[in-house]
Design a protein around this motif. Structure first.
Motif, PDB file in Angstrom:
ATOM      1  N   THR A 108       0.846  -1.191   0.000  1.00 32.16           N
ATOM      2  CA  THR A 108       0.000   0.000   0.000  1.00 32.16           C
ATOM      3  C   THR A 108       0.879   1.238   0.000  1.00 32.16           C
ATOM      4  O   THR A 108       1.789   1.368   0.815  1.00 32.16           O
ATOM      5  N   ASP A 118      -6.154  -6.880   1.768  1.00 37.18           N
ATOM      6  CA  ASP A 118      -5.466  -6.129   0.713  1.00 37.18           C
ATOM      7  C   ASP A 118      -4.811  -7.108  -0.247  1.00 37.18           C
ATOM      8  O   ASP A 118      -3.591  -7.263  -0.273  1.00 37.18           O
ATOM      9  N   TYR A 124      -4.018  -7.650  -7.034  1.00 37.07           N
ATOM     10  CA  TYR A 124      -5.123  -7.271  -7.917  1.00 37.07           C
ATOM     11  C   TYR A 124      -5.633  -8.431  -8.759  1.00 37.07           C
ATOM     12  O   TYR A 124      -6.752  -8.379  -9.281  1.00 37.07           O
ATOM     13  N   GLU A 174      -8.974  -3.177   0.237  1.00 31.75           N
ATOM     14  CA  GLU A 174      -8.295  -2.335  -0.752  1.00 31.75           C
ATOM     15  C   GLU A 174      -8.358  -3.026  -2.105  1.00 31.75           C
ATOM     16  O   GLU A 174      -7.992  -4.198  -2.223  1.00 31.75           O
ATOM     17  N   ARG A 208      -8.527  -2.235  -6.782  1.00 33.01           N
ATOM     18  CA  ARG A 208      -8.361  -1.290  -7.878  1.00 33.01           C
ATOM     19  C   ARG A 208      -9.624  -0.435  -8.014  1.00 33.01           C
ATOM     20  O   ARG A 208     -10.729  -0.895  -7.748  1.00 33.01           O
ATOM     21  N   THR A 260     -11.056   6.954  -2.948  1.00 32.59           N
ATOM     22  CA  THR A 260     -10.196   6.549  -4.044  1.00 32.59           C
ATOM     23  C   THR A 260      -8.953   7.431  -4.065  1.00 32.59           C
ATOM     24  O   THR A 260      -9.049   8.655  -3.956  1.00 32.59           O
ATOM     25  N   THR A 281      -6.303   3.302  -6.647  1.00 32.78           N
ATOM     26  CA  THR A 281      -6.636   2.463  -5.499  1.00 32.78           C
ATOM     27  C   THR A 281      -7.902   2.945  -4.813  1.00 32.78           C
ATOM     28  O   THR A 281      -8.035   4.137  -4.510  1.00 32.78           O
TER      29      THR A 281
END
Length: 200
Positions: free
Chosen positions: A24, A119, A122, A149, A151, A170, A174
């Protein structure tokens, strides 16, 4: 460079796995913890960091006053770095790292948490994330806070009752979603009475 932003270990550098994780961004972490502290969700909390990577979210929580943290990642390399980072930050006795998938960990967990970070990389599907959120609910304490968390282009997570969304922000590509489990909703679900929402 990844580092602890604030608290007792503020400024300590964190080792990050060379591949397979997505730390992050520091500005996102700073904004996230500002919001979590506004919700009074960090100090004294028992924390669960799923898809922990370097452990930055759990260790930032400990630096800011969380009680203890469980760090979970399917990568053995990531878990080794989580343990090293915990030692370097002075949290060896407060942080425990486990090599497991999120779902396998939750299937065998026998404790409850106040603050949970989800998290994932993706490439983890939205349905997998929703499944993890659903599996997490029995392991949450009343008034627990859950952070997901994703996209920006991905859909919001599905919050199953008694979880209710608190906020969504946002930052670049992210999106960060925060939900809580209000104590009244939790108790009413268990007791079968009508829920009355509460506010933080």
């Amino acid at each position: 460079m990844t580092r602890i932003i604030a608290g007792s270990a503020g400024g300590r550098k964190l080792l990050v796995p060379p591949s397979g994780t997505r730390p992050t961004a520091e500005r996102v972490r700073e904004a996230l913890f500002s919001r979590l502290e506004h919700y009074d969700a960090v100090v004294g909390a028992t924390v669960l960091d799923l898809y922990a990577g370097s452990g930055a979210l759990a260790l930032e929580s400990l630096s800011r006053g969380a009680h203890r943290a469980e760090l979970v990642d399917i990568s053995r390399r990531a878990i080794d770095l989580c343990n090293q980072n915990a030692r370097n930050c002075g949290f060896r006795g407060q942080a425990r790292a486990t090599c497991a998938s999120a779902d396998n960990y939750l299937a065998g967990a026998n404790q409850k948490f106040d603050l949970v970070f989800i998290d994932p990389p993706y490439d983890i599907s939205n349905s997998e994330v929703d499944g993890t959120v659903a599996a997490l609910i029995p392991h949450l304490r009343p008034a627990a806070v859950v952070v997901v968390e994703r996209r920006k282009k991905d859909p919001a997570p599905t919050w199953l009752l008694p979880l209710a969304e608190l906020s969504q922000k946002t930052y670049g590509d992210t999106s960060v979603y925060i939900a809580d489990m209000p104590a009244q909703k939790y108790e009413n679900q268990a007791g079968g009475t009508e829920a009355t929402p509460n506010c933080r």
